[in-house]
Design a protein around this motif. Structure first.
Motif, PDB file in Angstrom:
ATOM      1  N   SER A 260       0.802  -1.067   0.051  1.00 61.92           N
ATOM      2  CA  SER A 260       0.415   0.120  -0.005  1.00 61.92           C
ATOM      3  C   SER A 260       0.920   1.003  -0.114  1.00 61.92           C
ATOM      4  CB  SER A 260      -0.630  -0.321   0.636  1.00 61.92           C
ATOM      5  OG  SER A 260      -1.925   0.783   0.810  1.00 61.92           O
ATOM      6  N   PRO A 261       0.831   2.137  -1.337  1.00 61.60           N
ATOM      7  CA  PRO A 261       2.177   3.083  -1.124  1.00 61.60           C
ATOM      8  C   PRO A 261       1.950   3.782   0.135  1.00 61.60           C
ATOM      9  CG  PRO A 261       0.393   3.031  -2.364  1.00 61.60           C
ATOM     10  CD  PRO A 261      -0.340   1.771  -2.453  1.00 61.60           C
ATOM     11  N   GLY A 262       2.161   5.450  -0.513  1.00 65.87           N
ATOM     12  CA  GLY A 262       2.565   6.348   1.103  1.00 65.87           C
ATOM     13  C   GLY A 262       3.099   6.460   1.452  1.00 65.87           C
ATOM     14  N   LEU A 263       3.973   5.496   1.807  1.00 60.12           N
ATOM     15  CA  LEU A 263       4.723   5.940   3.443  1.00 60.12           C
ATOM     16  C   LEU A 263       6.527   5.479   2.423  1.00 60.12           C
ATOM     17  CD1 LEU A 263       5.554   5.461   6.036  1.00 60.12           C
ATOM     18  CD2 LEU A 263       5.783   2.650   6.543  1.00 60.12           C
TER      19      LEU A 263
ATOM     20  N   LEU B 105     -11.852  12.219   0.389  1.00 67.30           N
ATOM     21  CA  LEU B 105     -10.577  10.902   0.149  1.00 67.30           C
ATOM     22  C   LEU B 105      -8.775  11.727  -0.274  1.00 67.30           C
ATOM     23  CD1 LEU B 105     -11.328  10.306  -3.552  1.00 67.30           C
ATOM     24  CD2 LEU B 105     -11.612   8.486  -1.989  1.00 67.30           C
ATOM     25  N   ASP B 106      -8.845  12.917   0.028  1.00 72.35           N
ATOM     26  CA  ASP B 106      -8.590  13.863   0.701  1.00 72.35           C
ATOM     27  C   ASP B 106      -8.061  14.318   2.087  1.00 72.35           C
ATOM     28  OD1 ASP B 106      -7.450  15.162  -2.017  1.00 72.35           O
ATOM     29  OD2 ASP B 106      -8.075  16.566  -1.699  1.00 72.35           O
ATOM     30  N   GLU B 107      -8.864  13.969   3.170  1.00 77.71           N
ATOM     31  CA  GLU B 107      -9.213  13.258   4.638  1.00 77.71           C
ATOM     32  C   GLU B 107      -8.483  12.165   4.727  1.00 77.71           C
ATOM     33  OE1 GLU B 107      -9.366  14.349   8.198  1.00 77.71           O
ATOM     34  OE2 GLU B 107      -8.693  15.798   6.508  1.00 77.71           O
ATOM     35  N   LEU B 108      -8.700  11.572   3.880  1.00 78.97           N
ATOM     36  CA  LEU B 108      -8.439  10.078   4.037  1.00 78.97           C
ATOM     37  C   LEU B 108      -7.134   9.928   3.778  1.00 78.97           C
ATOM     38  CD1 LEU B 108      -9.121   6.845   4.409  1.00 78.97           C
ATOM     39  CD2 LEU B 108      -9.184   6.816   2.077  1.00 78.97           C
ATOM     40  N   THR B 109      -6.269  10.582   2.923  1.00 76.67           N
ATOM     41  CA  THR B 109      -4.853  10.507   2.870  1.00 76.67           C
ATOM     42  C   THR B 109      -3.836  10.991   4.134  1.00 76.67           C
ATOM     43  OG1 THR B 109      -5.029  10.388   0.729  1.00 76.67           O
ATOM     44  CG2 THR B 109      -2.918  10.883   1.504  1.00 76.67           C
ATOM     45  N   GLU B 110      -4.773  11.501   4.641  1.00 78.20           N
ATOM     46  CA  GLU B 110      -3.995  12.575   5.576  1.00 78.20           C
ATOM     47  C   GLU B 110      -4.367  11.524   7.648  1.00 78.20           C
ATOM     48  OE1 GLU B 110      -2.435  15.873   8.395  1.00 78.20           O
ATOM     49  OE2 GLU B 110      -2.159  14.992   6.261  1.00 78.20           O
ATOM     50  N   LEU B 111      -5.855  10.809   7.269  1.00 79.30           N
ATOM     51  CA  LEU B 111      -5.702  10.615   8.413  1.00 79.30           C
ATOM     52  C   LEU B 111      -5.320   9.228   8.339  1.00 79.30           C
ATOM     53  CD1 LEU B 111      -9.763   9.663   8.225  1.00 79.30           C
ATOM     54  CD2 LEU B 111      -8.033  11.207   9.871  1.00 79.30           C
ATOM     55  N   ARG B 112      -4.575   8.588   6.957  1.00 79.14           N
ATOM     56  CA  ARG B 112      -3.088   7.254   6.879  1.00 79.14           C
ATOM     57  C   ARG B 112      -1.924   7.964   8.194  1.00 79.14           C
ATOM     58  NH1 ARG B 112      -1.666   5.232   1.477  1.00 79.14           N
ATOM     59  NH2 ARG B 112      -0.790   3.083   3.493  1.00 79.14           N
ATOM     60  N   ARG B 113      -1.514   9.217   7.883  1.00 77.89           N
ATOM     61  CA  ARG B 113      -0.652   9.930   7.419  1.00 77.89           C
ATOM     62  C   ARG B 113      -0.718   9.892   9.376  1.00 77.89           C
ATOM     63  NH1 ARG B 113       1.478  13.882   9.544  1.00 77.89           N
ATOM     64  NH2 ARG B 113      -0.226  15.032  10.143  1.00 77.89           N
TER      65      ARG B 113
ATOM     66  N   CYS C 202      -2.124   8.131  11.094  1.00 77.28           N
ATOM     67  CA  CYS C 202      -2.589   6.907  11.892  1.00 77.28           C
ATOM     68  C   CYS C 202      -1.134   5.797  11.868  1.00 77.28           C
ATOM     69  CB  CYS C 202      -3.923   5.775  11.602  1.00 77.28           C
ATOM     70  SG  CYS C 202      -5.359   7.544  11.838  1.00 77.28           S
ATOM     71  N   GLY C 203      -0.653   6.125  11.392  1.00 76.59           N
ATOM     72  CA  GLY C 203       0.381   5.051  10.982  1.00 76.59           C
ATOM     73  C   GLY C 203       1.142   5.412   9.481  1.00 76.59           C
ATOM     74  N   TRP C 204       0.205   5.577   8.541  1.00 78.65           N
ATOM     75  CA  TRP C 204       0.183   4.719   7.572  1.00 78.65           C
ATOM     76  C   TRP C 204       0.044   3.436   7.394  1.00 78.65           C
ATOM     77  CZ3 TRP C 204       0.180   7.668   3.735  1.00 78.65           C
ATOM     78  CH2 TRP C 204       0.916   9.571   3.296  1.00 78.65           C
ATOM     79  N   PRO C 205      -1.309   2.988   8.318  1.00 79.62           N
ATOM     80  CA  PRO C 205      -1.417   1.874   7.908  1.00 79.62           C
ATOM     81  C   PRO C 205      -1.926   1.456   6.580  1.00 79.62           C
ATOM     82  CG  PRO C 205      -3.945   2.538   8.749  1.00 79.62           C
ATOM     83  CD  PRO C 205      -2.004   3.611   8.148  1.00 79.62           C
ATOM     84  N   PRO C 206      -1.794   0.585   5.854  1.00 81.22           N
ATOM     85  CA  PRO C 206      -2.607  -0.055   4.287  1.00 81.22           C
ATOM     86  C   PRO C 206      -3.866  -0.614   4.558  1.00 81.22           C
ATOM     87  CG  PRO C 206      -0.866  -1.698   5.068  1.00 81.22           C
ATOM     88  CD  PRO C 206      -0.986  -0.842   6.223  1.00 81.22           C
ATOM     89  N   LEU C 207      -4.621  -0.163   3.243  1.00 78.49           N
ATOM     90  CA  LEU C 207      -5.985  -0.177   2.871  1.00 78.49           C
ATOM     91  C   LEU C 207      -6.647  -1.059   2.675  1.00 78.49           C
ATOM     92  CD1 LEU C 207      -6.085   3.558   1.547  1.00 78.49           C
ATOM     93  CD2 LEU C 207      -6.451   3.197   3.387  1.00 78.49           C
TER      94      LEU C 207
END
Length: 604
Positions: A143-146, A317-325, A327-332
């Motif tokens: 899952s990308p992002g981290l 969707l933008d807020e979802l990306t910020e929440l991932r950051r 919350c520790g970049w959990p996979p989705l």
């Protein structure tokens, strides 16, 4: 040379394709796929059990056994570690019993993964699978992002041998895997784990096929795919396209292309000409742009549209990306994506952040789901702790013996007890349907029918239950059989599809005092109203009860998340305005409270 794994039957048995193809035709498809040359057929998993229970006609265990009786190809099942086929962590006792039942029903290969890539969450299931003598394949979620995501996967891969895995599978639920990364992961994960590597991926625009071909070049041992109509509808890798492309590279995957097209024609005939919702171009574009699972984006889009907020999707969707950051970049992977999506909707629609938290996100922050790949933002961790102080009730893990004691004749086997343990009262209509079919089978036996005749009649009964038609009459020679639907068998609780949570979590009930001083407690969300914590338990409050600030009044369920509504002031419950288990709308009156104006509760 890679072997191919078919996932068509599993995908046909879960949303959004569940109920689009009758059981008899799914079994016919299984017989075709059995002759195609696949390494194994993945026929069940989390979404299959949920769909079967909500449908209330056919046990998911029955479906597995029916396929097993028609196939010699090994059968596979996908599990979410200690979540199994649900969204809540379960006891080791339940995990072991579930795996044993699946193995006994005919599952040969278990593909397990943890949504957070926390290998500790896989130990119980891995031990049970090894104990059953079945093959264990462990998935690592990409899952990308981290930054350094590949390094995290490689570190996990180093320890897969400790679980007793026979292979490792790279799982790409977000459709974000590009061909170069696919090659790199296959090669490096294989080196780190010293195990054969496979690939389960998805993606629109040919991305999944390109990644699969590059994985094959890198030495992938197995690659998952699905028949063409299913792959086209759900953005998966087409078995036909993959077979042809591999042949063009001089690679024979051992799959018969003509047999695949015969299976596709059967599926195409069942799905018909109506487009399969909800993967529209609007959803596909945003899923690809934000590197999110298309199914998650589709669910959020459908929920927002249903309640007049379709123009807020990009914000969510933008807020979802910020929440991932944060919350520790959990996979989705499911259910983590759904949990973060619910919180993102809450933040956007309420125009405020971290004022209310859904219960499952609190569980994630507090470590009940395991450890995410990165550190959780300390500010978020502190905010969640402050919001939830004094409001959290400790949950007692469900044990199979407890469910057995409370089953009250509904379940006749451990596998049926497991459905009750996993799905609670949602499983009761299905179990009653199974009991009624059992009574019908006894009647057929008493009528002196031969086994083949009785089996055909049982199939007629299943067709009537599945299709919703009122009556079917079949004549064969001198025999005439009529199967008629009764009101009792058609009465199934309605289940809303994808209800949007408005403000959710441990919710402070909105206060709107009218002129006479009565406080109206209105629903802060669309959902289902429950007066007690579980079926058979005492209601949280009765009419005439005094309540204190922060005391739970009821639970509202939305998108499978349970959210408590709490009193905001000292008061007395004057009326309960909704029946238990009834759907409620945003702003609907739930309770009327009479404020105490500072009087002590013991003065009443």
């Amino acid at each position: 040379m890679p072997a191919l794994v078919d996932t068509s039957i599993r995908l046909l048995s879960q949303e959004p394709l569940a109920q689009r193809m009758q059981s008899s035709r799914v079994l016919e498809l299984a017989e075709i796929l059995d002759k195609a040359g696949f390494a194994y057929l993945e026929v069940s998993g989390g979404g299959c059990f949920d769909s079967a229970v909500r449908r209330g006609v056919e046990s998911p265990w029955e479906r597995i056994r029916a396929i097993r009786s028609r196939c010699s190809t090994p059968l596979g099942m996908a599990l979410r570690g200690r979540l199994l086929v649900g969204s809540r962590p379960l006891s080791r006792d339940l995990v072991s019993s579930f795996v044993a039942s699946a193995a006994e029903s005919g599952i040969d290969i278990f593909r397990i993964h943890d949504p957070l890539n926390d290998l500790a969450n896989l130990q119980g299931a891995a031990e049970a699978i090894r104990g059953a003598g079945k093959e264990l394949a462990v998935g690592l979620v990409h899952s990308p992002g981290l930054n350094g995501d590949t390094d995290v996967l490689l570190e996990r891969a180093n320890h897969l041998g400790e679980l007793g895995a026979s292979r490792v599978l790279i799982h790409d639920p977000s459709g974000s895997l590009d061909p170069a990364t696919a090659r790199e992961l296959v090669e490096r994960v294989g080196e780190a784990s010293e195990l054969p590597v496979g690939l389960h991926c998805q993606g629109a625009g040919g991305a999944a096929l390109a990644s699969s071909l590059e994985a094959a070049r890198a030495g992938a041992g197995v690659i998952a795919c699905a028949l063409y109509p299913i792959a086209l509808s759900l953005h998966r890798v087409s078995a036909e396209s993959l077979t042809q492309s591999l042949a063009g590279l001089g690679v024979d995957a051992g799959v018969d292309l003509e047999t695949l097209w015969r299976g596709s024609e059967l599926v195409d005939d069942a799905l018909g000409d109506v487009p399969v919702p909800p993967l529209s171009p609007r959803v596909a574009v945003r899923a690809a742009e934000h590197s999110l699972p298309a199914g998650l984006v589709a669910e959020l889009d459908a929920n927002l549209r249903a309640h007049g907020f379709s123009d807020r999707l990009d914000e969510v969707l933008d807020e979802l990306t910020e929440l991932r950051r944060e919350c520790g970049w959990p996979p989705l992977a499911s259910p983590i994506g759904q949990i973060l999506g619910s919180q993102a909707v809450l933040h956007v629609l309420s125009a405020q952040r971290w004022q209310i938290v859904v219960d499952e996100l609190r569980d994630l922050i507090e470590g009940r789901f395991g450890s995410p790949p990165a550190e959780i933002d300390p500010v978020v961790r502190r905010a969640v702790k402050l919001i939830g102080e004094g409001a959290r009730r400790e949950e007692t893990p469900v044990e199979l013996d407890d469910v057995r004691d409370a089953a009250d004749g509904l379940a006749s086997s451990d596998e049926e007890l497991l459905l009750l343990a996993l799905f609670g009262e949602e499983a009761e209509p299905l179990l009653r349907s199974i009991r009624s079919r059992g009574a019908g089978a006894e009647s057929l036996a008493r009528a002196g029918l031969e086994q083949g005749e009785a089996e055909r009649i049982r199939e007629l009964i299943r067709i009537v239950q599945e299709s919703g038609i009122g009556e079917v009459t079949i004549e064969e020679g001198e025999t005439r059989v009529t199967v008629r639907r009764s009101d009792e068998t058609t009465t199934v609780p309605a289940v809303g599809v994808g209800t949007v949570p408005q403000p959710a979590g441990d919710v402070e009930a909105p206060v709107a005092p009218p002129a006479d001083g009565t406080i109206r407690v209105e629903s802060p969300m669309v959902g289902t109203f429950y007066r007690a914590s579980e079926p058979g338990a005492e209601p949280f409050v009765q009419e005439g009860d005094p309540v204190a600030p922060g005391q739970t009044l009821c639970i509202l369920e939305a998108m499978k998340l349970m959210n408590e509504v709490k009193a905001d002031v000292e008061a007395v419950v004057r009326s309960v305005c909704v029946e238990n288990a009834q759907p409620v709308e945003y702003g609907q009156l739930l309770f009327e409270l009479e404020p105490l104006n500072g009087r002590p509760l013991d003065a009443l």
